[in-house]
Design a protein around this motif. Structure first.
Motif, PDB file in Angstrom:
ATOM      1  N   THR A  52      -9.407   3.321   4.880  1.00 13.69           N
ATOM      2  CA  THR A  52      -9.441   4.568   4.129  1.00 13.69           C
ATOM      3  C   THR A  52      -8.629   5.618   4.880  1.00 13.69           C
ATOM      4  O   THR A  52      -8.466   5.516   6.101  1.00 13.69           O
ATOM      5  N   ALA A  53      -8.103   6.594   4.161  1.00 10.76           N
ATOM      6  CA  ALA A  53      -7.352   7.682   4.805  1.00 10.76           C
ATOM      7  C   ALA A  53      -7.464   8.934   3.946  1.00 10.76           C
ATOM      8  O   ALA A  53      -7.634   8.851   2.727  1.00 10.76           O
ATOM      9  N   VAL A  54      -7.381  10.081   4.595  1.00 11.45           N
ATOM     10  CA  VAL A  54      -7.291  11.342   3.853  1.00 11.45           C
ATOM     11  C   VAL A  54      -5.812  11.501   3.494  1.00 11.45           C
ATOM     12  O   VAL A  54      -5.005  11.973   4.281  1.00 11.45           O
ATOM     13  N   MET A  55      -5.450  11.047   2.294  1.00 15.90           N
ATOM     14  CA  MET A  55      -4.026  10.979   1.930  1.00 15.90           C
ATOM     15  C   MET A  55      -3.405  12.370   1.805  1.00 15.90           C
ATOM     16  O   MET A  55      -2.203  12.529   1.998  1.00 15.90           O
ATOM     17  N   SER A  56      -4.230  13.385   1.480  1.00 16.99           N
ATOM     18  CA  SER A  56      -3.664  14.741   1.403  1.00 16.99           C
ATOM     19  C   SER A  56      -3.272  15.248   2.792  1.00 16.99           C
ATOM     20  O   SER A  56      -2.448  16.157   2.907  1.00 16.99           O
ATOM     21  N   ALA A  57      -3.825  14.657   3.870  1.00 14.11           N
ATOM     22  CA  ALA A  57      -3.390  15.027   5.222  1.00 14.11           C
ATOM     23  C   ALA A  57      -2.116  14.264   5.596  1.00 14.11           C
ATOM     24  O   ALA A  57      -1.293  14.750   6.358  1.00 14.11           O
ATOM     25  N   VAL A  58      -1.952  13.046   5.036  1.00 15.71           N
ATOM     26  CA  VAL A  58      -0.751  12.242   5.307  1.00 15.71           C
ATOM     27  C   VAL A  58       0.434  12.815   4.533  1.00 15.71           C
ATOM     28  O   VAL A  58       1.516  13.008   5.073  1.00 15.71           O
ATOM     29  N   ALA A 117      -1.611  15.475  -3.577  1.00 15.01           N
ATOM     30  CA  ALA A 117      -2.804  16.150  -4.120  1.00 15.01           C
ATOM     31  C   ALA A 117      -2.409  17.521  -4.638  1.00 15.01           C
ATOM     32  O   ALA A 117      -1.504  18.150  -4.094  1.00 15.01           O
ATOM     33  N   PRO A 118      -3.079  17.995  -5.695  1.00 18.29           N
ATOM     34  CA  PRO A 118      -2.799  19.364  -6.142  1.00 18.29           C
ATOM     35  C   PRO A 118      -3.081  20.342  -5.006  1.00 18.29           C
ATOM     36  O   PRO A 118      -3.941  20.078  -4.158  1.00 18.29           O
ATOM     37  N   GLU A 119      -2.355  21.464  -4.989  1.00 17.49           N
ATOM     38  CA  GLU A 119      -2.472  22.475  -3.932  1.00 17.49           C
ATOM     39  C   GLU A 119      -3.935  22.767  -3.595  1.00 17.49           C
ATOM     40  O   GLU A 119      -4.746  23.024  -4.484  1.00 17.49           O
ATOM     41  N   GLY A 120      -4.262  22.686  -2.334  1.00 12.70           N
ATOM     42  CA  GLY A 120      -5.606  23.046  -1.890  1.00 12.70           C
ATOM     43  C   GLY A 120      -6.660  21.974  -2.124  1.00 12.70           C
ATOM     44  O   GLY A 120      -7.819  22.168  -1.758  1.00 12.70           O
ATOM     45  N   ARG A 121      -6.298  20.861  -2.764  1.00 10.29           N
ATOM     46  CA  ARG A 121      -7.294  19.818  -3.005  1.00 10.29           C
ATOM     47  C   ARG A 121      -7.175  18.733  -1.940  1.00 10.29           C
ATOM     48  O   ARG A 121      -6.116  18.526  -1.355  1.00 10.29           O
ATOM     49  N   THR A 122      -8.274  18.047  -1.723  1.00 10.21           N
ATOM     50  CA  THR A 122      -8.307  16.961  -0.756  1.00 10.21           C
ATOM     51  C   THR A 122      -8.299  15.638  -1.502  1.00 10.21           C
ATOM     52  O   THR A 122      -8.999  15.493  -2.505  1.00 10.21           O
ATOM     53  N   ALA A 166       3.909   3.900   7.118  1.00 16.61           N
ATOM     54  CA  ALA A 166       4.528   5.000   6.384  1.00 16.61           C
ATOM     55  C   ALA A 166       4.249   4.829   4.904  1.00 16.61           C
ATOM     56  O   ALA A 166       4.019   3.713   4.435  1.00 16.61           O
ATOM     57  N   VAL A 167       4.218   5.925   4.189  1.00 16.05           N
ATOM     58  CA  VAL A 167       4.132   5.878   2.719  1.00 16.05           C
ATOM     59  C   VAL A 167       5.254   6.747   2.178  1.00 16.05           C
ATOM     60  O   VAL A 167       5.661   7.713   2.823  1.00 16.05           O
ATOM     61  N   PRO A 168       5.782   6.424   0.975  1.00 14.52           N
ATOM     62  CA  PRO A 168       6.826   7.276   0.410  1.00 14.52           C
ATOM     63  C   PRO A 168       6.244   8.646   0.047  1.00 14.52           C
ATOM     64  O   PRO A 168       5.170   8.717  -0.563  1.00 14.52           O
ATOM     65  N   GLU A 169       6.950   9.711   0.458  1.00 19.24           N
ATOM     66  CA  GLU A 169       6.490  11.057   0.134  1.00 19.24           C
ATOM     67  C   GLU A 169       6.477  11.227  -1.396  1.00 19.24           C
ATOM     68  O   GLU A 169       7.457  10.884  -2.061  1.00 19.24           O
ATOM     69  N   GLY A 170       5.357  11.678  -1.935  1.00 24.20           N
ATOM     70  CA  GLY A 170       5.273  11.910  -3.384  1.00 24.20           C
ATOM     71  C   GLY A 170       4.652  10.748  -4.146  1.00 24.20           C
ATOM     72  O   GLY A 170       4.453  10.837  -5.344  1.00 24.20           O
ATOM     73  N   GLY A 171       4.367   9.636  -3.460  1.00 25.93           N
ATOM     74  CA  GLY A 171       3.713   8.511  -4.139  1.00 25.93           C
ATOM     75  C   GLY A 171       4.594   7.281  -4.178  1.00 25.93           C
ATOM     76  O   GLY A 171       5.811   7.348  -3.935  1.00 25.93           O
ATOM     77  N   ALA A 172       3.971   6.133  -4.518  1.00 23.12           N
ATOM     78  CA  ALA A 172       4.672   4.849  -4.463  1.00 23.12           C
ATOM     79  C   ALA A 172       5.854   4.795  -5.421  1.00 23.12           C
ATOM     80  O   ALA A 172       6.811   4.063  -5.194  1.00 23.12           O
TER      81      ALA A 172
END
Ligand SMILES: Cc1cc2nc3c(=O)[nH]c(=O)nc-3n(C[C@H](O)[C@H](O)[C@H](O)COP(=O)(O)OP(=O)(O)OC[C@H]3O[C@@H](n4cnc5c(N)ncnc54)[C@H](O)[C@@H]3O)c2cc1C
Length: 268
Positions: free
Chosen positions: A144-150, A155-160, A41-47
């Motif tokens: 590695t992970a696609v963090m915008s999918a997690v 990520a800014p809206e619409g960015r990966t 798990a990662v904290p929503e919004g960043g560490a």
């Protein structure tokens, strides 16, 4: 053998930031147990979200940031920019290296270095919120992970946002090699990917060679406490557990808590 080489070894290296797996086998068992029970798990919004929440629960003005401590003792703390603070007790919660600079005599462990690269891409290489582990130790990418999918909030809206980790000493020409490796891992061209940030932390994770004591004392004297991952296990859980032990000791020394020290240890 396939499961050990292909999954267990890279998973343990990822969980404890230790590419050569020199850690105590007890700590390895503990990490696998935590993974099996709680998953990742990662904290929503960043560490920073977790410390921000903890700080928000305190009365305004309790926490000051951007204040560098240059000297610390039971009765006074000297800072680089804000003068001297007098006090009755001190809890030193820095990383191990700074703790040993401020309180000479504390042991400084060896550390594992971690390098993190953040890329953005025109299109997500996968929509899965999955951690990809590299089983081949040749690297350079360990996982590695696609963090915008997690966590789309990262990520800014619409960015990966793709976040990748290199364990240990990074190779020369890190970004080029990582980009090439990511193309293989995700099975897509990375030529259009843009590097947002590359952060190298030499003292990222205190090493835990055997025999490793996960309950190193946090009470140096009545009124002087030290906590952090280096007093427990090299994880956020370890840092929190040692902080809980330090807080319990301090409250007991101030006469604000009943029970025994053994009960505090068990609770943490
Ligand atoms: C890139 C990276 C990825 C990681 N990933 C994970 C993970 O996925 N899971 C996990 O469990 N752990 C992970 N870790 C490890 C985890 O971050 C640490 O174990 C944890 O942050 C340790 O917490 P701490 O409170 O002991 O120390 P820190 O989080 O290092 O906090 C110490 C604080 O002391 C402050 N400080 C230092 N010197 C001074 C001074 N002189 N005056 C005032 N303040 C000072 C620092 O600014 C800092 O805020 C990772 C570490 C890194 C570097």
């Amino acid at each position: 053998a396939r499961t050990v080489q292909g999954v267990l070894r890279p998973l343990l290296a990822a969980l404890l930031g230790d590419p050569d797996l020199g850690m105590s086998s007890r700590r390895a068992d503990q990490a696998l147990r935590a993974f099996a029970r709680g998953r990742l798990a990662v904290p929503e919004g960043g560490a920073a979200a977790l410390p921000e929440r903890l700080a928000a629960a305190l009365p305004p003005g309790t926490v000051r940031t951007g204040v560098r401590v240059t000297e610390a003792s039971i009765s006074r703390v000297t800072t680089a920019e804000h003068g001297v603070f007098r006090c009755r007790s001190v809890v030193l919660a820095t990383g191990a290296r700074t703790a040993a600079e401020l309180l000479p005599g504390l042991r400084t462990p060896a550390f594992h270095a971690v390098t993190v690269l953040h890329h953005t891409a025109p299109a997500a290489p996968t929509a899965d919120p999955t951690l990809l582990l590299e089983a081949d130790p040749g690297g350079p990418v360990a996982h590695t992970a696609v963090m915008s999918a997690v966590d789309p909030g990262r990520a800014p809206e619409g960015r990966t946002l793709i976040t990748s980790t290199v364990l240990g000493t990074p190779p020369d020409d890190t970004e080029r090699r990582v980009r090439k490796h990511l193309a293989t891992l995700y099975g897509t061209s990375t030529d259009e990917w843009e590097l947002l940030a590359l952060r190298h932390t030499p003292d990222a994770v205190p090493s835990m060679p055997p025999p490793h004591d996960a309950h190193r004392p946090v009470r140096l004297l009545a009124g002087l406490y030290v906590c952090g991952d280096h007093r427990a296990t090299s994880t956020l859980q370890g840092a929190l557990a040692s902080g809980q032990r330090a807080a319990a000791s301090l409250l007991r020394d101030l006469g604000l808590r009943g029970g025994t020290r053994e009960e505090d240890e068990e609770a943490a």
